[in-house]
Scaffold this motif. Structure first.
Motif, mmCIF file in Angstrom:
data_model
loop_
_atom_site.group_PDB
_atom_site.id
_atom_site.type_symbol
_atom_site.label_atom_id
_atom_site.label_comp_id
_atom_site.label_asym_id
_atom_site.label_seq_id
_atom_site.Cartn_x
_atom_site.Cartn_y
_atom_site.Cartn_z
ATOM 1 N N GLU A 180 32.520 -9.026 -87.514
ATOM 2 C CA GLU A 180 33.693 -9.151 -86.657
ATOM 3 C C GLU A 180 33.800 -7.945 -85.722
ATOM 4 O O GLU A 180 33.621 -6.808 -86.155
ATOM 5 C CB GLU A 180 34.947 -9.232 -87.529
ATOM 6 C CG GLU A 180 36.154 -9.732 -86.782
ATOM 7 C CD GLU A 180 37.436 -9.585 -87.598
ATOM 8 O OE1 GLU A 180 38.507 -9.685 -86.991
ATOM 9 O OE2 GLU A 180 37.338 -9.359 -88.825
ATOM 10 N N GLU A 221 27.070 -12.096 -87.685
ATOM 11 C CA GLU A 221 28.407 -12.495 -88.160
ATOM 12 C C GLU A 221 29.239 -11.294 -88.606
ATOM 13 O O GLU A 221 29.773 -11.252 -89.723
ATOM 14 C CB GLU A 221 28.285 -13.543 -89.271
ATOM 15 C CG GLU A 221 27.722 -14.835 -88.723
ATOM 16 C CD GLU A 221 27.608 -15.942 -89.769
ATOM 17 O OE1 GLU A 221 27.788 -15.634 -90.956
ATOM 18 O OE2 GLU A 221 27.337 -17.061 -89.369
ATOM 19 N N ILE A 247 35.967 -5.462 -83.540
ATOM 20 C CA ILE A 247 37.359 -5.033 -83.378
ATOM 21 C C ILE A 247 37.428 -4.105 -82.169
ATOM 22 O O ILE A 247 36.629 -3.179 -82.040
ATOM 23 C CB ILE A 247 37.862 -4.300 -84.643
ATOM 24 C CG1 ILE A 247 37.940 -5.304 -85.796
ATOM 25 C CG2 ILE A 247 39.204 -3.657 -84.389
ATOM 26 C CD1 ILE A 247 38.216 -4.669 -87.140
ATOM 27 N N CYS A 286 26.584 -8.549 -82.939
ATOM 28 C CA CYS A 286 27.588 -8.793 -83.968
ATOM 29 C C CYS A 286 27.736 -10.279 -84.271
ATOM 30 O O CYS A 286 27.897 -10.666 -85.428
ATOM 31 C CB CYS A 286 28.940 -8.206 -83.568
ATOM 32 S SG CYS A 286 28.948 -6.417 -83.682
ATOM 33 N N SER A 287 27.648 -11.108 -83.238
ATOM 34 C CA SER A 287 27.815 -12.534 -83.504
ATOM 35 C C SER A 287 26.568 -13.062 -84.219
ATOM 36 O O SER A 287 26.660 -13.923 -85.081
ATOM 37 C CB SER A 287 28.138 -13.317 -82.231
ATOM 38 O OG SER A 287 26.972 -13.581 -81.511
ATOM 39 N N LYS A 333 28.430 -7.151 -78.725
ATOM 40 C CA LYS A 333 29.029 -8.449 -79.072
ATOM 41 C C LYS A 333 27.963 -9.440 -79.515
ATOM 42 O O LYS A 333 28.156 -10.196 -80.464
ATOM 43 C CB LYS A 333 29.801 -9.004 -77.871
ATOM 44 C CG LYS A 333 31.205 -8.434 -77.779
ATOM 45 C CD LYS A 333 32.007 -9.131 -76.695
ATOM 46 C CE LYS A 333 33.250 -8.344 -76.363
ATOM 47 N NZ LYS A 333 33.689 -8.597 -74.981
#
Ligand code: GDP
Ligand code: MG
Length: 364
Positions: A39, A37, A41, A33-34, A30
């Protein structure tokens, strides 16, 4: 693309030392990914959503134990267009070698073996009238049938029950394959049937649409192999899965009272594996599974996903479309069956107070 080094550098900058890049925790994924940027899933959530759309009887717990299961099919169409002839031809020619002679009485569904790339693949045909199977399904919201085969006679074209069958399949969200039958007959006009079908919204694949249509003669067996292959292709695209390792759940397709056996019920197992000795509840009926019979009347010890099986041991005859489930004990089963019986009584009282009778066919 992001390099491994970059990812490692990112975690070092946050004061985290990954123990080799191969294992990132959910939180680390997470974070990364942030940072970039991307997303995130949740694959499990997506799968559950897909299953809900397909109305499959699966739980979240099943997700990591899913295995392929055979497709379950229903043949529908106007009277005299050749449904029974097609089923009989398939049954006579496509059951396992050596078993063909063993079919004495049907149990309302049967397994068929289709050779695909040299391998025998199973599919299951329901032998109940299509509108009943679909009516029951609609009433319960469950989906027993994975694919609808709609038979249209090439010398007669679309008739009222054809249109009705198409509507049922569409309402249930089930893929349709059309068998244009009786192409051997004088007066057969398969092209006209294609035209009629396209005018009711079923565009043939050969015209660039997405409904497979196979021209057959059920009587002569012509192109029936093509039809079966098409069925298996459509099935493959559906990625039908179930978890054979859990307690069974499924739907009743036929039931009756046998003079010597007592209540007999044919189920399609939709998830899990049903075993001799299991305790089941089905609508207002319940009991311990004393014996299981396959579609050839042979005693079996268990039945897995998509497999039709006849069960002996229920205390009562359940009704078509009822769902069954394996439960932990006879006490639990009795309790469930009784509360279902009460629900049904209450429904009847409400119906009487209402404006008319509600039967299964009201849903068809
Ligand atoms: P159902 O009412 O849809 O089950 O139709 P049936 O299977 O009972 O068939 C009705 C009639 O059509 C029977 O007399 C069959 O022999 C005949 N029939 C079915 N398929 C074919 C076919 O491919 N060619 C010809 N010539 N007759 C067929
Ligand atoms: Mg018939």
């Amino acid at each position: 693309a992001i390099s491994e080094g970059e990812i490692l550098g990112y975690f070092y900058s946050k004061g985290i030392k990954p123990d080799g890049v191969q294992k990132l925790s959910k939180d680390m994924v997470k974070m990364i990914c942030s940072e970039y940027e991307v997303e995130v899933i949740d694959a499990a959530a997506v799968r559950v959503e897909e299953m809900a759309k397909k109305k499959e009887i699966l739980d979240e717990d099943d997700l990591d134990k899913l295995e392929d299961r055979p497709p379950v099919l229903t043949i529908m169409g106007h009277v005299d267009h050749g449904k029974t002839t097609l089923l009989d031809y398939i049954r006579k020619t496509k059951v396992a070698a050596g078993e063909a002679g063993g079919i004495t009485q049907g149990i309302g569904a049967y397994k068929v073996l289709v050779p695909i790339d040299g391998k025998q693949q199973t599919c299951v045909f329901l032998d109940t009238p299509g509108h009943e199977a679909f009516g029951a399904m609609r009433a319960r919201g469950a989906r027993v049938t994975d694919i609808a085969v709609i038979v249209v006679a090439a010398d007669d074209g679309i008739r009222p029950q054809t249109t009705e069958a198409i509507a049922h399949a569409k309402a249930a969200g089930v893929p349709i394959i059309v068998a244009i039958n009786k192409i051997d007959k004088d007066g057969a006009n398969p092209e006209r049937v294609l035209q009629e079908l396209s005018s009711v919204g079923l565009m043939p694949e050969e015209w660039g649409g997405d409904t497979p249509m196979v021209k057959i003669s059920a009587l002569k067996g012509e192109n029936v192999d093509d039809l079966l292959e098409t069925i298996m292709l459509v099935a493959e695209l559906q990625e039908l899965k179930a978890n054979p390792q859990r307690n069974a759940k499924g739907t009743l397709i036929e039931a009756g009272l046998d003079k010597s056996k007592g209540p007999v019920a044919t189920f399609i197992v939709q998830n899990g594996t049903l075993k001799r000795g299991d305790v089941i509840v089905c609508g207002e009926a319940f009991g311990k599974v004393r014996a299981l019979f396959d579609d050839k009347g042979k005693r079996v010890d268990e039945a897995g996903p998509s497999i039709p099986v006849q069960v002996i041991g229920l205390n009562n005859v359940p009704s078509a479309g009822d769902e069954f489930e394996v439960v932990g004990s006879l006490d639990v089963a009795r309790e469930r069956a009784e509360s279902r019986a009460e629900e049904v009584r209450n429904e009847r009282i409400t119906e009487k107070a209402g404006d008319g009778k509600v039967t299964l066919s009201s849903f068809a």
